[in-house]
Design a protein around this motif. Structure first.
Motif, mmCIF file in Angstrom:
data_model
loop_
_atom_site.group_PDB
_atom_site.id
_atom_site.type_symbol
_atom_site.label_atom_id
_atom_site.label_comp_id
_atom_site.label_asym_id
_atom_site.label_seq_id
_atom_site.Cartn_x
_atom_site.Cartn_y
_atom_site.Cartn_z
ATOM 1 N N THR A 224 -1.809 9.864 -0.109
ATOM 2 C CA THR A 224 -1.440 9.608 1.288
ATOM 3 C C THR A 224 -2.674 9.207 2.095
ATOM 4 O OG1 THR A 224 -1.677 11.969 1.747
ATOM 5 C CG2 THR A 224 0.556 11.162 1.336
ATOM 6 N N GLU A 225 -3.367 8.172 1.637
ATOM 7 C CA GLU A 225 -4.536 7.718 2.383
ATOM 8 C C GLU A 225 -4.127 7.113 3.721
ATOM 9 O OE1 GLU A 225 -8.423 4.766 1.870
ATOM 10 O OE2 GLU A 225 -6.946 4.913 0.265
ATOM 11 N N PHE A 226 -3.065 6.300 3.695
ATOM 12 C CA PHE A 226 -2.578 5.667 4.923
ATOM 13 C C PHE A 226 -1.132 6.051 5.233
ATOM 14 C CE2 PHE A 226 -5.925 2.785 3.435
ATOM 15 C CZ PHE A 226 -6.682 2.659 4.583
ATOM 16 N N SER A 227 -0.389 6.496 4.225
ATOM 17 C CA SER A 227 1.026 6.823 4.417
ATOM 18 C C SER A 227 1.188 8.285 4.802
ATOM 19 C CB SER A 227 1.815 6.515 3.143
ATOM 20 O OG SER A 227 1.311 7.255 2.047
ATOM 21 N N TYR A 228 2.457 8.677 5.022
ATOM 22 C CA TYR A 228 2.750 10.025 5.501
ATOM 23 C C TYR A 228 3.734 10.716 4.570
ATOM 24 C CZ TYR A 228 0.733 8.014 9.720
ATOM 25 O OH TYR A 228 -0.103 7.389 10.605
ATOM 26 N N ASN A 229 3.780 12.024 4.651
ATOM 27 C CA ASN A 229 4.671 12.822 3.807
ATOM 28 C C ASN A 229 5.859 13.376 4.580
ATOM 29 O OD1 ASN A 229 3.726 12.709 1.165
ATOM 30 N ND2 ASN A 229 2.102 14.202 1.555
ATOM 31 N N HIS A 230 6.229 12.728 5.703
ATOM 32 C CA HIS A 230 7.298 13.311 6.518
ATOM 33 C C HIS A 230 8.689 13.094 5.929
ATOM 34 C CE1 HIS A 230 8.188 9.288 8.069
ATOM 35 N NE2 HIS A 230 6.928 9.149 8.382
ATOM 36 N N ARG A 231 8.800 12.315 4.843
ATOM 37 C CA ARG A 231 10.082 12.185 4.166
ATOM 38 C C ARG A 231 9.859 11.864 2.692
ATOM 39 N NH1 ARG A 231 12.697 7.234 3.741
ATOM 40 N NH2 ARG A 231 11.467 5.389 4.254
ATOM 41 N N ASP A 232 10.879 12.150 1.892
ATOM 42 C CA ASP A 232 10.773 12.025 0.441
ATOM 43 C C ASP A 232 11.205 10.626 -0.003
ATOM 44 O OD1 ASP A 232 10.519 12.494 -2.246
ATOM 45 O OD2 ASP A 232 12.384 13.659 -2.416
ATOM 46 N N PHE A 233 10.325 9.954 -0.722
ATOM 47 C CA PHE A 233 10.657 8.637 -1.253
ATOM 48 C C PHE A 233 11.230 8.714 -2.671
ATOM 49 C CE2 PHE A 233 8.529 6.911 2.303
ATOM 50 C CZ PHE A 233 8.803 5.554 2.356
ATOM 51 N N GLY A 234 11.157 9.904 -3.279
ATOM 52 C CA GLY A 234 11.628 10.031 -4.648
ATOM 53 C C GLY A 234 10.671 9.365 -5.620
ATOM 54 N N ASN A 235 11.184 9.045 -6.790
ATOM 55 C CA ASN A 235 10.368 8.383 -7.811
ATOM 56 C C ASN A 235 10.368 6.879 -7.581
ATOM 57 O OD1 ASN A 235 9.770 10.795 -9.223
ATOM 58 N ND2 ASN A 235 11.794 10.736 -10.204
ATOM 59 N N GLN B 248 0.830 -1.205 0.000
ATOM 60 C CA GLN B 248 0.000 0.000 0.000
ATOM 61 C C GLN B 248 0.866 1.257 0.000
ATOM 62 O OE1 GLN B 248 -3.295 0.122 -0.258
ATOM 63 N NE2 GLN B 248 -3.550 2.343 -0.020
ATOM 64 N N LEU B 249 1.962 1.226 0.765
ATOM 65 C CA LEU B 249 2.868 2.366 0.838
ATOM 66 C C LEU B 249 3.383 2.737 -0.545
ATOM 67 C CD1 LEU B 249 4.728 4.379 2.388
ATOM 68 C CD2 LEU B 249 6.361 2.489 2.615
ATOM 69 N N PHE B 250 3.885 1.759 -1.282
ATOM 70 C CA PHE B 250 4.468 2.059 -2.585
ATOM 71 C C PHE B 250 3.402 2.351 -3.640
ATOM 72 C CE2 PHE B 250 8.168 0.446 -0.472
ATOM 73 C CZ PHE B 250 9.174 1.247 -0.991
ATOM 74 N N LYS B 251 2.229 1.798 -3.449
ATOM 75 C CA LYS B 251 1.122 2.154 -4.334
ATOM 76 C C LYS B 251 0.786 3.630 -4.166
ATOM 77 C CE LYS B 251 -3.694 0.963 -5.412
ATOM 78 N NZ LYS B 251 -4.854 0.081 -5.055
ATOM 79 N N GLU B 252 0.730 4.087 -2.926
ATOM 80 C CA GLU B 252 0.397 5.484 -2.669
ATOM 81 C C GLU B 252 1.511 6.424 -3.111
ATOM 82 O OE1 GLU B 252 -0.997 6.253 1.279
ATOM 83 O OE2 GLU B 252 -2.572 4.724 1.188
ATOM 84 N N LYS B 253 2.756 6.065 -2.838
ATOM 85 C CA LYS B 253 3.874 6.924 -3.209
ATOM 86 C C LYS B 253 4.022 7.019 -4.723
ATOM 87 C CE LYS B 253 4.896 8.019 0.934
ATOM 88 N NZ LYS B 253 4.465 9.350 1.394
ATOM 89 N N ALA B 254 3.733 5.918 -5.423
ATOM 90 C CA ALA B 254 3.832 5.925 -6.881
ATOM 91 C C ALA B 254 2.741 6.782 -7.518
ATOM 92 C CB ALA B 254 3.756 4.499 -7.424
ATOM 93 N N ASN B 255 1.626 6.947 -6.776
ATOM 94 C CA ASN B 255 0.483 7.696 -7.309
ATOM 95 C C ASN B 255 0.242 9.019 -6.576
ATOM 96 O OD1 ASN B 255 -0.838 5.741 -9.374
ATOM 97 N ND2 ASN B 255 -0.453 4.442 -7.581
ATOM 98 N N ASN B 256 1.258 9.440 -5.784
ATOM 99 C CA ASN B 256 1.192 10.722 -5.061
ATOM 100 C C ASN B 256 -0.061 10.839 -4.187
ATOM 101 O OD1 ASN B 256 3.634 11.859 -6.159
ATOM 102 N ND2 ASN B 256 2.531 12.137 -8.089
#
Length: 435
Positions: free
Chosen positions: A277-288, A267-275
């Motif tokens: 944050t339903e369950f994840s957080y923006n406190h650090r940058d995951f990059g592309n 779920q984390l990488f699904k959200e980060k790949a699609n910008n």
């Protein structure tokens, strides 16, 4: 890959939870991030199992309403307390259902299960089979009269319901009867030597805690036996419907719960790949990143320079599941890495007595934050100073007060004050350059 034990969504967090798993995991994740390491730190609410349905019956509501209520309370407590997860997920989410059922299919196809007809406890008054946590009785190993059907929380022994002396249904209070039913059993006995070899090599290489190794050795020396991975319940993840005989069966919570670490990472990488944050957080940058990048942190990789290290932070009552059952599940798939360390803490007691949610003998995290606004770091410090790393420890309000007044205020506060005073007096309020 850092995981923190999934808290049961049948009640709020208390300081025993924080001291047992979450503060240690948070410190370790923050430490590695400061070193520039590639770290993923996941957690989420464990929303299946008999404990949820028991709570729902007590509150005269549904399991769904229970998990929705406590998931929100727990997530908010973690956020307010500054636990820096990359994601806080839920085992009621679709991605978790799909991942857990996929695991079951893989294990079934690889012959990791055997279907066994056995006699299990049945409550004639309630007219239902009893899940492990619906049965209490006397522990055959330590004589604790309030042991559960799957585990004695006093001595830590893992049990089967039929091991209990004088069993009793928690639903009706009656003595249950044995009735035949079929379940899928994980063939732990066939994995005994492989798990033993892995435990010995990994624990020695990575310097596991003595009490973790001791509990594992006790299990191994006693001989691993097949363990049921399904239950007769109406709350849980259904056994894949295409499998014959699956009707009315759900996955055992200790099969689906640790898979929650993997579904949370998905779920984390699904959200980060699609910008998102339903369950994840923006406190650090995951990059592309790509959705499939979750596999880098869980799947076997034969490149020694790019292997993932997996660390489980848990309390001591979950040692056997994270050091034997879950590794056996991962190993049987032939696809997933095994943990490198399981630094389980012991218990934190309160004023000399074991923390008890049923007796309301606890310091609740959301209550502390309400009563001591903006004072989370004080509690973090005290729980760190008294961390039950190798033995049970005790939290007292007198010690809390003393550590705040004598150590944080008198020592640390005085040091900071003197530093500021001298900096203003001799350097115009600017930190001087090093020479």
């Amino acid at each position: 890959m850092i995981t923190a034990a999934l808290p049961y969504a049948n009640g709020p967090l208390h300081i025993g939870h924080l001291a047992g798993a979450y503060i240690a995991a948070d410190i370790y994740a923050r430490y590695l991030r400061l070193q520039g390491k590639d770290v993923v730190f996941v957690c989420g609410s464990d929303e299946h199992g008999a404990a949820i349905t028991i709570k729902a019956k007590k509150e005269n509501t549904t399991p769904k309403e229970i998990v929705d209520k406590y998931h929100a309370i727990i997530r908010k407590s973690f956020e307010d307390f500054g636990i820096a997860f990359d994601i806080y997920h839920r085992t009621s989410e679709q991605v978790h259902y799909e991942t857990s059922q996929e695991f079951f299919r893989i294990l079934n196809e690889k012959g990791a299960f055997e279907i066994i007809e056995s006699e299990q406890y049945y409550d004639q008054t309630a007219q239902q089979f009893l899940a492990d946590r619906y049965i209490t009785g006397t522990c055959p190993k330590c004589a604790n009269e309030n042991a559960y059907g799957d585990q004695c929380e006093k001595c830590g022994s893992s049990l089967n319901p039929t091991d209990l002396i004088h069993p009793k249904s928690t639903i009706s209070g009656d003595t249950p009867v044995l009735k035949k039913t079929k379940h899928w059993f994980l063939k732990l006995d066939e994995q005994q030597e492989g798990i033993k070899k892995w435990l010995e090599e990994t624990s020695e290489k990575n310097n596991w805690k003595a009490h973790v190794i001791g509990q594992c050795k006790s299990w191994i020396n006693d001989g691993l036996r097949p363990r049921a991975m399904t239950r007769d319940l109406d709350w849980g993840i259904p056994v894949p419907p295409e499998i014959e005989g699956s009707e009315g069966k759900v996955l055992y919570v200790w099969l689906d719960a640790p898979i929650g670490y993997i579904s949370a990472t998905k779920q984390l990488f699904k959200e980060k790949a699609n910008n998102k944050t339903e369950f994840s957080y923006n406190h650090r940058d995951f990059g592309n990143v790509k959705e499939e990048d979750w596999q880098k942190y869980w799947k076997i990789n034969n490149d020694d320079d790019d292997k993932t290290e997996l660390i489980h932070f848990i309390g001591k009552d979950n040692i056997v599941f994270h050091c034997i059952t879950f590794p056996a599940i991962l190993k049987a798939t032939e696809q997933y890495i095994l943990p490198d360390n399981v630094p389980a803490n012991e218990f934190m007691n309160l004023e000399g007595d074991k923390i008890s949610t049923s007796r309301n003998w606890a310091v609740w995290v959301h209550g502390y934050i309400k009563d001591f606004p903006e004072q989370q770091d004080i509690l973090r410090y005290v729980l760190c100073a008294n961390a039950p790393e190798t033995k049970d420890n005790d939290f007292t309000w007198k010690d809390f007060q003393a550590k705040n007044n004598n150590e944080l205020v008198a020592i640390l506060g005085n040091f900071i004050n003197r530093t500021l005073v001298l900096t203003h007096k001799y350097y115009g309020g600017k930190v001087p350059a090093l020479h």
